[in-house]
Design a protein around this motif. Sequence first.
Motif, PDB file in Angstrom:
ATOM      1  N   PHE A 129       0.827  -1.209   0.000  1.00 25.31           N
ATOM      2  CA  PHE A 129       0.000   0.000   0.000  1.00 25.31           C
ATOM      3  C   PHE A 129       0.864   1.264   0.000  1.00 25.31           C
ATOM      4  O   PHE A 129       0.471   2.280  -0.557  1.00 25.31           O
ATOM      5  CB  PHE A 129      -0.985   0.011   1.181  1.00 25.31           C
ATOM      6  N   ILE A 130       2.056   1.218   0.580  1.00 23.67           N
ATOM      7  CA  ILE A 130       2.953   2.381   0.551  1.00 23.67           C
ATOM      8  C   ILE A 130       3.470   2.597  -0.861  1.00 23.67           C
ATOM      9  O   ILE A 130       3.459   3.701  -1.386  1.00 23.67           O
ATOM     10  CB  ILE A 130       4.126   2.215   1.535  1.00 23.67           C
ATOM     11  N   ARG A 131       3.902   1.508  -1.499  1.00 25.58           N
ATOM     12  CA  ARG A 131       4.428   1.623  -2.858  1.00 25.58           C
ATOM     13  C   ARG A 131       3.335   1.936  -3.874  1.00 25.58           C
ATOM     14  O   ARG A 131       3.628   2.325  -4.994  1.00 25.58           O
ATOM     15  CB  ARG A 131       5.184   0.352  -3.231  1.00 25.58           C
ATOM     16  N   SER A 132       2.068   1.790  -3.488  1.00 29.56           N
ATOM     17  CA  SER A 132       0.973   2.099  -4.409  1.00 29.56           C
ATOM     18  C   SER A 132       0.650   3.595  -4.437  1.00 29.56           C
ATOM     19  O   SER A 132      -0.104   4.038  -5.292  1.00 29.56           O
ATOM     20  CB  SER A 132      -0.286   1.321  -4.019  1.00 29.56           C
ATOM     21  N   ILE A 133       1.213   4.373  -3.531  1.00 29.69           N
ATOM     22  CA  ILE A 133       0.914   5.807  -3.463  1.00 29.69           C
ATOM     23  C   ILE A 133       1.571   6.523  -4.646  1.00 29.69           C
ATOM     24  O   ILE A 133       2.773   6.423  -4.857  1.00 29.69           O
ATOM     25  CB  ILE A 133       1.411   6.422  -2.147  1.00 29.69           C
ATOM     26  N   ASP A 134       0.755   7.212  -5.422  1.00 32.88           N
ATOM     27  CA  ASP A 134       1.235   8.031  -6.534  1.00 32.88           C
ATOM     28  C   ASP A 134       0.835   9.471  -6.272  1.00 32.88           C
ATOM     29  O   ASP A 134      -0.315   9.745  -5.907  1.00 32.88           O
ATOM     30  CB  ASP A 134       0.609   7.593  -7.859  1.00 32.88           C
ATOM     31  N   VAL A 135       1.766  10.389  -6.454  1.00 33.71           N
ATOM     32  CA  VAL A 135       1.501  11.813  -6.275  1.00 33.71           C
ATOM     33  C   VAL A 135       1.809  12.511  -7.595  1.00 33.71           C
ATOM     34  O   VAL A 135       2.868  12.283  -8.182  1.00 33.71           O
ATOM     35  CB  VAL A 135       2.379  12.417  -5.151  1.00 33.71           C
ATOM     36  N   PHE A 136       0.877  13.320  -8.058  1.00 33.03           N
ATOM     37  CA  PHE A 136       1.062  14.057  -9.302  1.00 33.03           C
ATOM     38  C   PHE A 136       0.951  15.548  -9.025  1.00 33.03           C
ATOM     39  O   PHE A 136      -0.015  15.987  -8.411  1.00 33.03           O
ATOM     40  CB  PHE A 136       0.005  13.673 -10.336  1.00 33.03           C
ATOM     41  N   GLN A 137       1.936  16.291  -9.463  1.00 36.31           N
ATOM     42  CA  GLN A 137       1.871  17.747  -9.443  1.00 36.31           C
ATOM     43  C   GLN A 137       1.568  18.151 -10.879  1.00 36.31           C
ATOM     44  O   GLN A 137       2.314  17.813 -11.800  1.00 36.31           O
ATOM     45  CB  GLN A 137       3.195  18.350  -8.985  1.00 36.31           C
ATOM     46  N   VAL A 138       0.453  18.877 -11.077  1.00 34.03           N
ATOM     47  CA  VAL A 138      -0.050  19.138 -12.428  1.00 34.03           C
ATOM     48  C   VAL A 138      -0.286  20.631 -12.629  1.00 34.03           C
ATOM     49  O   VAL A 138      -0.857  21.302 -11.771  1.00 34.03           O
ATOM     50  CB  VAL A 138      -1.377  18.377 -12.668  1.00 34.03           C
ATOM     51  N   SER A 139       0.138  21.122 -13.781  1.00 30.68           N
ATOM     52  CA  SER A 139      -0.154  22.494 -14.188  1.00 30.68           C
ATOM     53  C   SER A 139      -0.511  22.457 -15.673  1.00 30.68           C
ATOM     54  O   SER A 139       0.300  22.018 -16.500  1.00 30.68           O
ATOM     55  CB  SER A 139       1.055  23.389 -13.948  1.00 30.68           C
ATOM     56  N   ILE A 140      -1.736  22.879 -16.000  1.00 30.21           N
ATOM     57  CA  ILE A 140      -2.227  22.846 -17.382  1.00 30.21           C
ATOM     58  C   ILE A 140      -2.811  24.210 -17.718  1.00 30.21           C
ATOM     59  O   ILE A 140      -3.612  24.754 -16.957  1.00 30.21           O
ATOM     60  CB  ILE A 140      -3.328  21.778 -17.560  1.00 30.21           C
ATOM     61  N   ARG A 141      -2.408  24.748 -18.863  1.00 26.04           N
ATOM     62  CA  ARG A 141      -2.968  26.016 -19.353  1.00 26.04           C
ATOM     63  C   ARG A 141      -3.310  25.872 -20.821  1.00 26.04           C
ATOM     64  O   ARG A 141      -2.563  25.266 -21.579  1.00 26.04           O
ATOM     65  CB  ARG A 141      -1.958  27.147 -19.224  1.00 26.04           C
ATOM     66  N   GLN A 142      -4.431  26.451 -21.179  1.00 27.26           N
ATOM     67  CA  GLN A 142      -4.836  26.511 -22.583  1.00 27.26           C
ATOM     68  C   GLN A 142      -5.722  27.728 -22.752  1.00 27.26           C
ATOM     69  O   GLN A 142      -6.653  27.927 -21.990  1.00 27.26           O
ATOM     70  CB  GLN A 142      -5.602  25.244 -22.962  1.00 27.26           C
ATOM     71  N   ARG A 143      -5.393  28.548 -23.748  1.00 29.41           N
ATOM     72  CA  ARG A 143      -6.228  29.712 -24.029  1.00 29.41           C
ATOM     73  C   ARG A 143      -5.934  30.213 -25.428  1.00 29.41           C
ATOM     74  O   ARG A 143      -4.864  29.986 -25.976  1.00 29.41           O
ATOM     75  CB  ARG A 143      -6.030  30.815 -23.003  1.00 29.41           C
ATOM     76  N   GLU A 144      -6.904  30.900 -25.974  1.00 24.35           N
ATOM     77  CA  GLU A 144      -6.748  31.462 -27.309  1.00 24.35           C
ATOM     78  C   GLU A 144      -6.103  32.840 -27.205  1.00 24.35           C
ATOM     79  O   GLU A 144      -6.504  33.664 -26.380  1.00 24.35           O
ATOM     80  CB  GLU A 144      -8.110  31.567 -27.990  1.00 24.35           C
TER      81      GLU A 144
END
Length: 144
Positions: free
Chosen positions: A56-71
Motif C-alpha cells: 500500500f505504501i508503494r501504491s501511493i502516486d503523487v502528481f503535481q499538475v499544471s495545465i494552461r490553454q487559451r486562445e
Amino acid sequence: MRAAMKSFDPAQRLYNLASVQTDLSFSVPPEPETLYRTQAVGGGADIDISGPGFDFIRSIDVFQVSIRQRESNKGECNRSDFVRHGTYDANGQYHWRASSLGVLPSAFRGEESYGEHCPEIYIRAVFVDWDDHRGRYGFEQVNY
C-alpha cells in the motif's frame, strides 16, 4: 491539563523552537542549474518495507499538475502542461520524475477539453491516489 507556557513572547517561542532542532540534515545539489531526471527525497524508510504487507505504501502516486490553454488575441491556441510524478520505491525512498498528461489516472478531473478546439483551461493541482491494505482504490485531488 495544567500546562503552562514559560513565555508568551512569540519571538522568544520561535527562538526556543529553532534551538531544539540542532541536527537538521539536508543536501545541496552541486550544480543548482542542472536538471535531474529523478529526484530522491529523504533517506528512505527506517524499517524494511520490501514485503507484500507494505504494498500500500508503494501504491501511493503523487502528481503535481499544471495545465494552461487559451486562445491568443491572434486566434492561436496557446497550450502548456507540466506533470511531475512522485512514487515510493521498495526501500521507502520517495522519488519525483518528469511525466506527462497521458500518465494521469482517469480519476483526475479538469484536463478533459485540453487539446480540443481551444476552450480556456487553467489547472494547478496535486493529485494523490493509492490502493489501501485491502486493495481498494482511493484518490484525492486538490486544485490550487
